[in-house]
Structure formats: structure tokens, C-alpha cells
Design a protein around this motif. Sequence first.
Motif, PDB file in Angstrom:
ATOM      1  N   SER A 477      30.157  22.114 -25.466  1.00 19.66           N
ATOM      2  CA  SER A 477      29.754  22.465 -23.833  1.00 19.66           C
ATOM      3  C   SER A 477      29.659  21.162 -23.022  1.00 19.66           C
ATOM      4  O   SER A 477      27.826  20.507 -23.069  1.00 19.66           O
ATOM      5  CB  SER A 477      29.361  23.588 -23.795  1.00 19.66           C
ATOM      6  OG  SER A 477      27.849  23.906 -24.158  1.00 19.66           O
ATOM      7  N   GLU A 480      31.870  23.400 -18.288  1.00 14.18           N
ATOM      8  CA  GLU A 480      33.256  23.603 -17.598  1.00 14.18           C
ATOM      9  C   GLU A 480      33.099  25.106 -17.706  1.00 14.18           C
ATOM     10  O   GLU A 480      32.697  25.914 -18.765  1.00 14.18           O
ATOM     11  CB  GLU A 480      34.566  22.817 -18.257  1.00 14.18           C
ATOM     12  CG  GLU A 480      34.464  22.541 -20.467  1.00 14.18           C
ATOM     13  CD  GLU A 480      33.046  22.902 -21.149  1.00 14.18           C
ATOM     14  OE1 GLU A 480      33.615  22.830 -22.352  1.00 14.18           O
ATOM     15  OE2 GLU A 480      32.184  22.098 -20.639  1.00 14.18           O
ATOM     16  N   ASN A 482      34.983  27.660 -19.837  1.00 13.27           N
ATOM     17  CA  ASN A 482      35.106  27.398 -21.965  1.00 13.27           C
ATOM     18  C   ASN A 482      34.947  28.386 -22.331  1.00 13.27           C
ATOM     19  O   ASN A 482      35.477  28.929 -23.213  1.00 13.27           O
ATOM     20  CB  ASN A 482      33.575  26.311 -22.740  1.00 13.27           C
ATOM     21  CG  ASN A 482      32.814  27.641 -22.519  1.00 13.27           C
ATOM     22  OD1 ASN A 482      32.619  28.370 -21.372  1.00 13.27           O
ATOM     23  ND2 ASN A 482      31.873  26.822 -22.929  1.00 13.27           N
ATOM     24  N   TRP A 498      32.885  26.425 -11.621  1.00 13.48           N
ATOM     25  CA  TRP A 498      32.424  26.056 -12.671  1.00 13.48           C
ATOM     26  C   TRP A 498      32.396  24.476 -12.208  1.00 13.48           C
ATOM     27  O   TRP A 498      33.531  24.105 -11.650  1.00 13.48           O
ATOM     28  CB  TRP A 498      33.656  26.297 -14.681  1.00 13.48           C
ATOM     29  CG  TRP A 498      34.050  27.653 -14.567  1.00 13.48           C
ATOM     30  CD1 TRP A 498      34.342  28.284 -13.910  1.00 13.48           C
ATOM     31  CD2 TRP A 498      33.348  28.198 -16.135  1.00 13.48           C
ATOM     32  NE1 TRP A 498      34.169  29.795 -14.228  1.00 13.48           N
ATOM     33  CE2 TRP A 498      33.966  29.748 -15.333  1.00 13.48           C
ATOM     34  CE3 TRP A 498      32.683  27.669 -15.925  1.00 13.48           C
ATOM     35  CZ2 TRP A 498      33.006  30.728 -16.468  1.00 13.48           C
ATOM     36  CZ3 TRP A 498      31.661  29.175 -17.290  1.00 13.48           C
ATOM     37  CH2 TRP A 498      32.717  30.486 -17.495  1.00 13.48           C
ATOM     38  N   ASP A 500      33.588  20.811 -13.101  1.00 17.18           N
ATOM     39  CA  ASP A 500      34.380  19.707 -12.902  1.00 17.18           C
ATOM     40  C   ASP A 500      34.356  19.391 -14.207  1.00 17.18           C
ATOM     41  O   ASP A 500      33.312  19.505 -14.839  1.00 17.18           O
ATOM     42  CB  ASP A 500      34.054  18.177 -12.395  1.00 17.18           C
ATOM     43  CG  ASP A 500      35.174  16.925 -12.988  1.00 17.18           C
ATOM     44  OD1 ASP A 500      36.447  17.294 -12.899  1.00 17.18           O
ATOM     45  OD2 ASP A 500      34.180  15.801 -13.055  1.00 17.18           O
ATOM     46  N   ASP A 501      35.034  19.168 -15.043  1.00 14.37           N
ATOM     47  CA  ASP A 501      35.160  19.079 -16.706  1.00 14.37           C
ATOM     48  C   ASP A 501      35.254  17.728 -17.077  1.00 14.37           C
ATOM     49  O   ASP A 501      35.692  17.659 -17.981  1.00 14.37           O
ATOM     50  CB  ASP A 501      35.951  20.228 -17.136  1.00 14.37           C
ATOM     51  CG  ASP A 501      37.672  19.220 -16.802  1.00 14.37           C
ATOM     52  OD1 ASP A 501      38.010  18.324 -15.586  1.00 14.37           O
ATOM     53  OD2 ASP A 501      39.037  19.655 -17.351  1.00 14.37           O
ATOM     54  N   ALA A 504      32.800  17.220 -20.206  1.00 16.66           N
ATOM     55  CA  ALA A 504      33.787  18.051 -21.734  1.00 16.66           C
ATOM     56  C   ALA A 504      34.117  17.333 -22.317  1.00 16.66           C
ATOM     57  O   ALA A 504      34.909  17.159 -23.291  1.00 16.66           O
ATOM     58  CB  ALA A 504      33.669  19.180 -20.739  1.00 16.66           C
ATOM     59  N   ARG A 505      36.066  16.971 -20.940  1.00 17.84           N
ATOM     60  CA  ARG A 505      36.449  15.952 -21.695  1.00 17.84           C
ATOM     61  C   ARG A 505      36.170  14.817 -22.096  1.00 17.84           C
ATOM     62  O   ARG A 505      36.844  14.611 -22.966  1.00 17.84           O
ATOM     63  CB  ARG A 505      37.432  16.061 -20.283  1.00 17.84           C
ATOM     64  CG  ARG A 505      38.589  16.807 -19.732  1.00 17.84           C
ATOM     65  CD  ARG A 505      39.375  16.366 -18.828  1.00 17.84           C
ATOM     66  NE  ARG A 505      39.178  16.241 -17.584  1.00 17.84           N
ATOM     67  CZ  ARG A 505      39.127  15.067 -17.348  1.00 17.84           C
ATOM     68  NH1 ARG A 505      39.322  14.075 -18.152  1.00 17.84           N
ATOM     69  NH2 ARG A 505      38.269  14.944 -15.735  1.00 17.84           N
ATOM     70  N   THR A 606      38.347  17.925  -8.978  1.00 22.08           N
ATOM     71  CA  THR A 606      39.058  19.049  -9.740  1.00 22.08           C
ATOM     72  C   THR A 606      40.145  19.062  -8.592  1.00 22.08           C
ATOM     73  O   THR A 606      41.835  18.412  -8.851  1.00 22.08           O
ATOM     74  CB  THR A 606      39.004  19.683 -10.726  1.00 22.08           C
ATOM     75  OG1 THR A 606      37.817  20.142 -11.602  1.00 22.08           O
ATOM     76  CG2 THR A 606      40.081  19.866 -11.067  1.00 22.08           C
TER      77      THR A 606
END
Length: 776
Positions: A477, A480, A482, A498, A500-501, A504-505, A606
Motif C-alpha cells: 500500500s 492509493e 485500495n 486519495w 496519486d497512485d 503504488a504502481r 491523476t
Amino acid sequence: MLCGAALPAGAQPLKVTGLIQPARILVDKWGVPHIYAASQDDAFFVQGFNAARDRLFQIDLWRRRGLGELASVFGPAYAEQDRAARLFLYRGDMDAEWQSYGKDAQRTSARFVAGINAYIDHIARKPELLPFEFRQLRYLPAKWRPEDVVRIRSHGLTRNLTQEFARARVVCRAGLASDEVRAKLSPRWTTRVPDGLDPCLPEDALEVFHLATDNVRFDGATLQASRLPLPNQETLEGSNNWVVAPSRTSTGRPILANDPHRAYGAPSLRYIVHLNAPGLDVIGAGEPALPGVSIGHNGKVAFGLTIMSIDQEDLYVYETNPANPNQYRYGGKWEDFRMVREKVEVRGAPAKTVELRFTRHGPLIHQDAGTRRAFAVRTAWTAPGMAPYFGSIDYMQAQDFTQFRRAMQRWGAPTENQVYADTAGNIGWVAGGLAPVRPNWDGLMPVPGDGRYEWKGFLDGARLPYVLNPKQGWFASANEMNLPAGYPYKEYKLGFEWPDDARARRIAEVLSQTPKASMEDMQRLQNDVVNLNARRLVALLKPLSSQDRAASAALRLLSSWNGEERASSAPAALYEVWWSRHLGNAFKAAVLTPAAAGAMDAPHPTVLLESLEKPAARFGKDAVRKRNEVLLTSLSAAWTETEALQGRDPARWQWGKLHFSLFIHPMAAILDKAGQAQVNVGPLPRGGSASTVNVSSYHPDSFWQAHGPSFRIVLDVGNWDNSRAVNTPGQSGDPSSPHYRDLAGSWAEGKYFPLLYSREAVRKAASKVIELVPGP
């Protein structure tokens, strides 16, 4: 010269009143104290004693700030901050409060603060041990009460009050559609303006809330309160954690990694400690003013946390009585504000009586006589069990996943993703946090306080998501969104905002491509500075060309860049100047009205990236041309500015020449240059950014890193002495200690030290022994 000495060690044991049986502290060569006691009562007592030995000024300041007692030692300039902090103290039933944390919570707190107080008594007998800050400011540390530890609520990470306010600001000036650029809602959700709400709020409506949750700041020799503008702390909250199953590791054992991200300072927010007593053998990091540890292991179970975006706050807006400003409308009737008057002691001046006002929803933070409106905060903080991180004294003793999850079902704050691993080979994830139930709205905007918008208790912690032994063999985690597929988010409405991911990516990319992860792999991943958002933007630039000199040069520099933001990277320097100072503003100007663009800060990353990749949705007619113009025009401006910052030769550009870490002591502003050099640590050149796993969020105006991982841990579950950690700038809060800044260089280079656990390994690495015996 700064003063402050360590306790004497060696042949003469130190007599300590309140200690029940003899105890020992072994301080290893990296400054980690390993506490060995004959009982858990004594272990927590010695933890408090040792926290005061290493961090007395820090924890005393923490207590005074949280309780609203700054003016008593710093003077009249701090009386308003004291008043603000007192609005957010826990004022409920203390029996219910203690019971919320599992068994022995009150006893644990009592023993911990007794240890702090014992050290304060010790320096009263040996005044040469008094830390230099007290000498400089001419006051003495205060004694603690057990309830001080849990009544203070304003130090925790919170959400989403500032986001509600920011959304209302955009809606007031430009409407809800424009706010979709500022904040991306997920899972998929469309909000609306609550019935009865005028979204045009006073610009200073949250000033008291910010003051209550702000750090203590000094400005100049006159000791006046100072507010240093920082990036939005709510958007900065973050961390990374992941856990890998034995089938996916080179060790054949689980590996757990965690690097919590918080604002930087000297000394560090985190403190690593090892507690050993019958029935207790736990090591890891917590905050120095709290008993136990919140990130670490107990010899059987390992645990690590990140923030999960559960919404625990609401801003309520009231109509006040034109005939009586001390009343607000609720349920069709006028209701009195509840008044509490308290005395604030003020150094050098008479005590000041402050008035604290509350509605049925919470503390009143602003009243506007002209519009006859008042504003109060409803927060889960006021419920029992919400002292930030204190609940870790419960889960840190869990022996299996069932016990761990049960403890997390009682968890209050901050809202968390906890990853889990044990010596039986199990890995998992548990979400935790007290989640208000909002039956008829989503919590995304302020609401009228007239009775139409009421919480209906809190969600049962058992209904929060969890995973045990995921099929992919790992779980990660990074703040993001999830929530699992199929989770009833529309019913529970935990939160829709949330970060930006990108982190996580990137973590998922690396873990999925690493069939047998080693401890070294996990350390490299924590220090990874590959920016996946940068890769997406570079892909958009590849087909472009320009006749503009600056834009053309920028395209050439970025064309072959892989998105790795090393401190030595020239493309990273250009990219971050572009990203943080030019691209967002150009994008807003192209897709928003001037009023909407001026109502918000940076667009959500995002939203920005998705809009550039699929321009038709926001750019309208001739979308690709308009998108390309935004990219090239802003890139040209960034190139020109980078030339001004680092010279016309891009071969000499380096991101780390712009971007730096500087750990600043709270008192630095009132010291001379020599004193500042002793208490501040840095500057250190930095790579990375807010979008890299090695988070390095910075002030766009100065590139000073404001936030990131000061503490990192990688646990070899079952082979505990092979675990690794680092804490920057060091373990000690005493600038004259060798452990004040000794870890900063290692941290900056991505290096770690062994987090030793076995008694023999600790004994061999000990550089200092402190023997404690019961005193009279």
C-alpha cells in the motif's frame, strides 16, 4: 556552547525512584536503546525514562503544545495557540477512553509517564544534564500525568476538513465541475452541494483549526509565534509498506518493509526502541512521547503502517441568532453554545481567561457576525480510543493474524493500512480507523449544522477490508485507493479522496517482476526514484517538435530520459521545474476559467495526466493542438527558468543542486549562526519527488524537501537479527550527542544499520550500558 550530557554508565548503577526491580539499557552503536526489565511495568517505566534521557525537550514541547500550555513558558504570543489546542482535547469519559485500547492501557501509560517524571527528578538533582533548549529559553520541563498521553488529539494525521474547505472555495467561485480538476474522486463518485449550504465561506474560517494542529514555531530573538507556510499537510500524508510471502523471497521467509512519510525536523519524529520483559519482546519505532512501538515486530509477528483515506472530519455551518450571538439554530430552535472558561498561564504577564465554545457537534472555530454564521468541527477525535498511535500498545503484542485483526478492529487514529507477517509464513493486510457513518451525505463538503446532517455512530471495525495470504504472494500500500473490488463503498462511504497512485504502481511493478525478492531488493525499492508520472509525460513529448529554442532543447534533453530522478540527473532538474512551477498552471489556464484556476492550487496529478493523455474530454475543439501547446509553452518556460537557476549548460544541471533536505530544529530561528549549525542537519542534496517510492515532497518556491521517509525498516521475519533500519538525522535529541546526526549521511545514501534483536547480538554491538536500580 550547547550543553547536555548523557547519563553516567558503568560501575555505579543509577538509583531511580519508581523502578521496582533492577533494569538495564544497552545502547547500541547506532543509538538504539535495548531495554531489559524484570516486568512489563518496569519496561514501560524505563521506556519513559529513556525517552526523556534522549528526547526531553521534544516530548516536553509535544505535551505543552497538545495541552495548550505554551504561553506559560513562552509568553503572550502563544496564548491563542493554547486556546486553539484546548478546543481539541479529549473531554469525554476517561474510563471509556482507557478501555478502548485493550487491557492495561491506563497502567501502561501511568508507568511510562512515571519514567519520564523520574528522569525530570534526576536532572533536578543533576542540573548539568538539563538539555540546552531549557537553558536557552529559561524554563524547566513539566511533569506528566497518565491522561496527558491520551487526551492530546491534535498531533495526529487528520482528514478531510481542509479538503472540504478547498472544495467549497472552488464551488463558490466556479462550481462543482471545476473542482474535478483539483481533486479526483475514487471509487467513481459524483458529489453534490448539500441542501442549505452557502459554499462561500470566510477565507479565515480554518485559522483556529490550523493553529491547533500546527507545530510550535519561534521567530527571532523576541520569541514571537511564527507560521511558516507549508504545502497542504493533508495531501502530503503518506507512507509505503509491503509484505512478501516466503514463496516470493530468496530467504524463504516473509519480508516486511515500511517507510512512513512525515514532515522533517531535528530531532526525528520517530524513535527506535527495544523493550524486553517477561511476556514482551518488541522492537521498532514509535513516537518518543508514547509507550510501545507502532512499527516493528515482537519476535513472532511483524507490522507496518501507511495512511488510509478514511474521512473522520466534517465542517458544520450554523445560522446564529440575530438577537443572541451565543445561540445557533438546530432542529428549528435556538440552542446555546456550551461555554467552557479556562485559565491560560502566561509567562511575564497575568494569566489569561479564555473562552472555549462548543456546539453539539464539536468545537467552534470561527464566528462571522456580519453573515450570522458560525463554524464548528465534528471529528472522530472526540470519541474514546482516538489518541493517535496509542492503540499500538494493543496490536504490538498480537501472536497471530486473528489477534492482530481483532486489535485493529478497535483502532481509532490515524486511519491506516497495516501490513502483517508472522514466523509461520503468513502475510496480510488490515485496514483500521474509526469511520463515521453518514447516512445521507458523503462528507465531501461542509454541511449545515441545523440537524439535517448527522452521523449515525461509527462503522463496525470488522467491516473494514482485510486480506490474508493473497494469491499473488505479496501485498503493498502507498496511500492509493485500495478498496477491494466489490467492497460496498457506496454504502459505507469511507472516503473518496486519495493521493496519486504513482508510488503504488511503481511498487507493484517491481514486486511483480521480482520472483525471489531479497532483503537488498527491498532496500533498493525503498530508495527507488523512478517517477512513473514522468514516464507518462515524456511519452507525450516524443512525437512533438518545436521551432522555439528553449522548447526544442527541452525536448532533446527529455527524449531519452527513463524517469529516474537521481540527485545527479539533469533531466530530473528540468522535469521538476516544469512539473511544479509551470505545467499545472498552464493546464489550469487552458481548461478552466480564470476564477476557477485562481480558486485552487495544483491540479490533481491523476487528473492532469489523464487529461493530457485523452485531451478531448477537457480541451474541447481542436483538443490535441491545444494540449500540445500547453506542453510546449510550459516546457519552454521551464527550460528558461532552469537556465536561470543552474546556468545555460544543461550538462551541468543536477536535480540535487536544486532539491535539498534540511532538518531544522524548532529553536533554530532564535539562535545565532553557530547555534543553528549545531542544531540543524543539512542541507543534503536529494533526488526523487512526491511521485517516487523514495518520496521527496518539496516546497515549489525553494525546492526544500518538506516531507518524506525519515524512518525506514526492512524485516527478515524469523531471522530477526538480519533486519535493517535507519532513522534520520539520528536517534538522540541532544545536539552534543554523537547520535544526534550520525545517521543522516547513511539515510541520504540509502544505507541501513542492523536492527539487532537477540540478546547476544545486542550485547556485542552495545556501545553504552546504563544500569538502573530502585531508588529510595
